[in-house]
Design a protein around this motif. Structure first.
Motif, PDB file in Angstrom:
ATOM      1  N   THR A 198     -13.536   2.916  -1.340  1.00  0.00           N
ATOM      2  CA  THR A 198     -12.504   3.327  -0.403  1.00  0.00           C
ATOM      3  C   THR A 198     -11.350   2.334  -0.507  1.00  0.00           C
ATOM      4  OG1 THR A 198     -14.123   4.311   1.100  1.00  0.00           O
ATOM      5  CG2 THR A 198     -11.967   3.778   2.034  1.00  0.00           C
ATOM      6  N   GLN A 199     -10.146   2.880  -0.490  1.00  0.00           N
ATOM      7  CA  GLN A 199      -8.969   2.012  -0.614  1.00  0.00           C
ATOM      8  C   GLN A 199      -8.555   1.495   0.758  1.00  0.00           C
ATOM      9  OE1 GLN A 199      -5.854   2.852  -3.553  1.00  0.00           O
ATOM     10  NE2 GLN A 199      -4.442   3.024  -1.819  1.00  0.00           N
ATOM     11  N   ILE A 200      -8.332   0.181   0.813  1.00  0.00           N
ATOM     12  CA  ILE A 200      -7.871  -0.474   2.039  1.00  0.00           C
ATOM     13  C   ILE A 200      -6.420  -0.875   1.812  1.00  0.00           C
ATOM     14  CG2 ILE A 200      -8.350  -2.361   3.668  1.00  0.00           C
ATOM     15  CD1 ILE A 200     -10.799  -0.550   3.123  1.00  0.00           C
ATOM     16  N   ILE A 201      -5.614  -0.734   2.826  1.00  0.00           N
ATOM     17  CA  ILE A 201      -4.218  -1.146   2.672  1.00  0.00           C
ATOM     18  C   ILE A 201      -3.819  -2.126   3.771  1.00  0.00           C
ATOM     19  CG2 ILE A 201      -3.350   0.934   3.851  1.00  0.00           C
ATOM     20  CD1 ILE A 201      -0.875   0.698   1.964  1.00  0.00           C
ATOM     21  N   VAL A 202      -3.130  -3.169   3.345  1.00  0.00           N
ATOM     22  CA  VAL A 202      -2.583  -4.178   4.256  1.00  0.00           C
ATOM     23  C   VAL A 202      -1.115  -4.331   3.858  1.00  0.00           C
ATOM     24  CG1 VAL A 202      -2.755  -6.594   4.992  1.00  0.00           C
ATOM     25  CG2 VAL A 202      -4.822  -5.377   4.249  1.00  0.00           C
ATOM     26  N   ASP A 203      -0.206  -4.252   4.814  1.00  0.00           N
ATOM     27  CA  ASP A 203       1.187  -4.476   4.414  1.00  0.00           C
ATOM     28  C   ASP A 203       1.985  -5.277   5.446  1.00  0.00           C
ATOM     29  OD1 ASP A 203       2.188  -2.712   6.327  1.00  0.00           O
ATOM     30  OD2 ASP A 203       2.196  -1.020   4.937  1.00  0.00           O
ATOM     31  N   GLU A 204       3.062  -5.833   5.006  1.00  0.00           N
ATOM     32  CA  GLU A 204       3.927  -6.678   5.824  1.00  0.00           C
ATOM     33  C   GLU A 204       4.372  -5.987   7.104  1.00  0.00           C
ATOM     34  OE1 GLU A 204       6.468  -9.746   2.978  1.00  0.00           O
ATOM     35  OE2 GLU A 204       7.386  -7.883   3.686  1.00  0.00           O
ATOM     36  N   GLU A 231      -6.757   6.406   2.860  1.00  0.00           N
ATOM     37  CA  GLU A 231      -6.946   4.964   2.747  1.00  0.00           C
ATOM     38  C   GLU A 231      -7.124   4.422   4.164  1.00  0.00           C
ATOM     39  OE1 GLU A 231      -3.493   3.489   0.710  1.00  0.00           O
ATOM     40  OE2 GLU A 231      -2.117   4.405   2.137  1.00  0.00           O
ATOM     41  N   ILE A 232      -7.520   3.148   4.267  1.00  0.00           N
ATOM     42  CA  ILE A 232      -7.742   2.555   5.580  1.00  0.00           C
ATOM     43  C   ILE A 232      -6.638   1.530   5.823  1.00  0.00           C
ATOM     44  CG2 ILE A 232      -9.380   1.319   7.078  1.00  0.00           C
ATOM     45  CD1 ILE A 232     -10.436   4.000   5.926  1.00  0.00           C
ATOM     46  N   LEU A 233      -5.885   1.762   6.865  1.00  0.00           N
ATOM     47  CA  LEU A 233      -4.904   0.763   7.267  1.00  0.00           C
ATOM     48  C   LEU A 233      -5.660  -0.286   8.080  1.00  0.00           C
ATOM     49  CD1 LEU A 233      -1.957  -0.220   7.460  1.00  0.00           C
ATOM     50  CD2 LEU A 233      -1.765   1.112   9.577  1.00  0.00           C
ATOM     51  N   ALA A 234      -5.811  -1.470   7.489  1.00  0.00           N
ATOM     52  CA  ALA A 234      -6.686  -2.483   8.079  1.00  0.00           C
ATOM     53  C   ALA A 234      -6.064  -3.114   9.314  1.00  0.00           C
ATOM     54  CB  ALA A 234      -6.999  -3.561   7.047  1.00  0.00           C
ATOM     55  N   SER A 235      -6.875  -3.286  10.347  1.00  0.00           N
ATOM     56  CA  SER A 235      -6.424  -4.031  11.515  1.00  0.00           C
ATOM     57  C   SER A 235      -7.175  -5.354  11.634  1.00  0.00           C
ATOM     58  CB  SER A 235      -6.642  -3.199  12.780  1.00  0.00           C
ATOM     59  OG  SER A 235      -8.016  -2.914  12.938  1.00  0.00           O
TER      60      SER A 235
END
Lengths: 582, 582
Positions: free
Chosen positions: B46-52, B94-98
């Motif tokens: 599973t794709q995880i996404i972290v962004d500014e 995708e999962i927007l990580a918290s």
């Protein structure tokens, strides 16, 4: 094909059909002009009839010559019986034989092939292949098969993968001696047979298998106690990314499934009990909770008087025996003798009769008055008509003594009903156990068990107080499974091994591969193993595991049927680079 | 619980849900302001996404610090991906990580955890727990589990009972050395690990179990050839009151079931071939019949001319290689080199080009004319455009040589398609086999195999001609199972053992228990055992069994991961009454 049907198959609806059966001669009843043969196989018994009127003379002669356990083939016609037998499924029919072939003769078996046999344990083991013909043994083996099929079905449906781990491995100290296997190809070196696949299942978790199980043989070279086997079978399980609660849930589910499918018993959520409570209330870490009789600790209500035995005791503890006031003085004396047997080891027993009128009569009336004894009754939950039995001494001795008495009395009172199933989780085991002989601590479960969070530091200051993420599944007073959440980082594992007395070098030599594995992304993981032999025996309503093993060994680790172990020849020893040193 | 879902579970329908995932970091793509993490577990990626923009700075820092194979836990929200990946089931989200927690760090693995890895065999075996994380290995283990589940389901439904037989037994000579286990409790004596449960399954038949199976580890202390393991797994089966036909039926049924359930391939009734025909037509008792290229024996069409090599040969035999006439002279020379390699061992090879115009061009045109060569073509079934390859010499040597060539050419021609399954029964094996070194006969299958009815007498006059009720199941050129109808009377067994060179005393010491058992009503019985490791490999479309074993040993019988076998300490040797004799 030697048969058209087995011996459990034919019914009245088959009347008139020509059939061929085969099996063993269970019994021949010879009335001279008429002969009945009970023909047996795994599936049942079918009655064969041969008579003067309808059968040839030759056939009659053959039938008369049959002995018990002859193997025969019968051709004939299914007919309705005149006198029916409602005890067996084939009881409405018999086979009028037209042909009878002896496939193999038999010597007279050394014991009767009946549900209740005249054969003793030793002879039955020597001729185990005959013993297996008896329904009780045969049914146990079929029962075992059903249990393992259900276990596999359940776990596979839950996403567990059965992975075979190797048998030729390396010594893993789990509290017993390893059996070793000399390697011919690697001179002077030995494999060890696994005491369990512990390290391999942990490596499978490091390997991402996520949910593993295996029904697997394990080996322990112990001085055998009754009902221990040098090789035994485990349902071995491990899961990754779980906490203790997840494990309890899954394996409670498995156990509930087995009770339902195998025994037709529906059990609610399993109760849980701390190890400390189990020891305090039942004197035992595997309490049988099918019945009550909880321990009442009596120190504070006994030590104010002048009774030195109690005053000097670390623990004074009693149980109330339901209806025990009916015991005669003689019966109570016998009970006192029973607790004083070396196997139990108590020095004596104090008792209190709880009379129907609310008064008490005790063996220590000299020291304690009615008011004192009423307090004892309250502590042990004794009612009018009960008998309170009290033991005293060191905690570690008196608890198992009273626990043994509790189990014995429950057995006598018929409170241990094999058709009732009372599972229980015992949790929060101590991490370490003091070996009183050596004064060293060793792992209560095994060296891979993790301490409770935040307790690692106590290993130095108060090792005995450190609790583990370890749990046992108890069923009817037997431990049927046990497991733990494992350590999954190298540092903690190293600390643990140090505390267990491993030098850094030994730790590396024996567990280096596991600790290395922990450095490459080991997930949190834990598991559990069931003792299959015992689980099957208890589900089968029995307690002797030997009856559920096809070819068990005796108490000297011998297979008396094949006569193993045995000497091997010098040639073979030489190839293995070994010499006997007797 | 460390996760709400596994990494193969989430779909677009979950968008908006708060989830918790856990697993291994497969890959981190760091664009500076945006970081994607591929999170892997057994179930998928599973794709995880972290962004500014949407994530905290701390989270971004943690993500940047992640390395390959770190074990992490991610909390976040399922969102729809902008650029979808149709290659994976979770590719639409995708999962927007918290929140991002490192559960365990990882050193850089010694090889890449990818389907195609840069790791060689040795390093992969040393770090097998990392190798198992790779899809090909993981999938093989899961595949193996599926096969064994289907085997058990099928056999159990057919009335077979899985019975566990013991591992600590007595030496049973089945053509290989036993591994032995010294007994501490029985001084100077040894158990043997089973080469198979052969005698026990026969005793279960004597015991009336009727239909037995077991998926069971077996052990052989052999000098390891490639792709042999000192411990291997059998699907071991036995039935009573059956004839050969019944056995073939049942296990053909099992194999057909597996091909259908596991591979989705429906196979008709399996063909059968006599051992003699298999040897004559394929030079091999386990012919791969996915392709033709049958042997043509050429003695009678070659020995009328002056070619000494053929005239002096016991056997002249050829195969037609489809389209082989297209080979250049250089390619043919290479082929000749190939058959002359020591592993094959031919002295040379004669060839015939079958030209499109119907003429022939051979390497022995000096001796044979067009008419002769046309006869060779007829015998080998060669067509225009083919190449006939001919070998000659002793039957026992030339057959395996030509068989090796046949397999090699088929491989090159792409005729060995792993998705095509061609099962075959080979029946009527010889009972005995001549050991050319010792000049003694030994049992081709094992000493318990029964000769064909009426052939027992030939044991004295012409032992090599005696055929057995023995059969092999062959799949795609591999023996995947073999078995026999057993001897079930003491007299025949005694004769058989005598012919195999056992003294009466040795026969009694080793097999007395079995021969005794035959005197108490032994039914006719027989069985079969599948080699599970190979069966699984072939069903999986591969030929290397090691890839289907979780923790295999290398060619020296070592487990390089745990470093076993290993030395044991003197204390332990002493307890076992043993001394090293190096």
């Amino acid at each position: 094909m030697y048969r058209s049907h087995n011996n459990g198959a034919l019914r009245l609806a088959h009347a008139g059909q020509e059939v061929t059966l085969a099996g063993w001669v269970q019994k021949v009843r010879d009335k001279g002009f008429m002969i009945w043969i009970d023909l047996r196989d795994r599936y049942g018994i079918t009655q064969i009839i041969v008579d003067e009127e309808r059968s040839s003379k030759a056939l009659l002669e053959t039938a008369k010559a049959l002995g018990r356990e002859f193997v025969i083939q019968v051709k004939g016609t299914v007919i309705e019986r005149e006198s029916k037998n409602s005890q067996i499924p084939t009881g409405e029919i018999e086979i009028l034989a037209s042909q009878l072939t002896i496939l193999n003769a038999s010597l007279t078996p050394p014991f009767t092939i009946e549900d209740t046999t005249d054969g003793g344990e030793d002879i039955r083991m020597k001729y185990r292949y005959l013993d297996i013909r008896r329904n009780p043994v045969k049914d146990n083996l079929i029962f075992r098969h059903k249990v393992t099929m259900e276990v596999r079905k359940y776990l596979s449906n839950e996403g567990f993968i059965e992975v075979e781990t190797p048998y030729l491995i390396k010594s893993t100290p789990e509290g017993a001696r390893d059996f070793v296997v000399p390697s011919r190809m690697n001179e002077g070196q030995f494999y060890a047979l696994p005491q369990s696949p512990q390290t391999f299942k942990q490596l499978l978790m490091v390997g991402g298998m996520d949910k593993y199980f295996q029904i697997v043989k394990c080996f322990r070279d112990e001085d055998l106690r009754a009902d221990r086997q040098p090789e035994f079978t485990q349902i071995d399980c491990e899961m990754a990314f779980i906490e203790q609660e997840d494990i309890l849930e899954v394996f409670e589910g498995l156990t509930r499934h087995l009770l339902k499918e195998i025994n037709g018993v529906v059990v609610d959520k399993f109760p849980r009990m701390d190890y400390d409570d189990a020891m305090r209330l039942y004197g035992n870490d595997k309490p049988d909770i099918r019945f009550d009789m909880k321990f009442g600790e009596l120190n504070e209500v006994t030590q104010h008087k002048d009774f030195k035995v109690f005053n000097s005791a670390e623990l004074v503890v009693g149980i109330a025996v339901p209806g025990g006031n009916a015991y005669s003085r003689k019966e109570i004396d016998k009970l006192i003798d029973w607790v004083r047997r070396p196997q139990v080891g108590a020095l004596g027993m104090v008792y209190v009769r709880c009379n129907e009128d609310g008064t008490f009569k005790s063996s220590v009336d000299k020291f304690y008055n009615q008011e004192d004894l009423a307090k004892w009754a309250a502590k042990t939950n004794a009612k009018a008509g009960d008998l309170i039995c009290v033991l005293s001494g060191e905690i570690n001795k008196v608890r198992p003594q009273l626990s043994a008495l509790r189990m014995e009395l429950a057995e006598r009172l018929g409170l241990r009903d094999p058709k009732v199933f009372a599972p229980l989780w015992v949790v929060d085991f101590p991490l370490l156990e003091l070996d009183e002989e050596t004064g060293h601590y060793h792992a209560m479960h095994h060296p891979f068990t993790s301490p409770k969070p935040g307790q690692l530091e106590m290993l130095d200051s108060n090792p005995a107080a450190v609790k583990a993420n370890a749990y046992d599944l108890v069923l009817n007073g037997n431990e049927i499974g046990g497991g733990s959440i494992r350590i999954h980082d190298k540092k903690t594992q190293a600390i643990m091994l140090k505390h267990l007395g491993f030098s850094e070098k030994d730790a590396k030599a024996q567990f280096g591969f596991l600790m290395d594995a922990f450095e490459y992304g080991a997930p949190p993981h834990g598991g559990l193993a069931f003792g299959l032999d015992r689980l099957v025996a208890i589900l089968g309503g029995q307690e002797t595991i030997r009856d559920f093993i096809a070819f068990p060994k005796n108490n000297s680790g011998r297979d008396v049927m094949i006569d193993a172990p045995a000497a091997i020849d010098d040639e073979q020893l030489k190839e293995l680079n070994l010499k006997l040193d007797l």
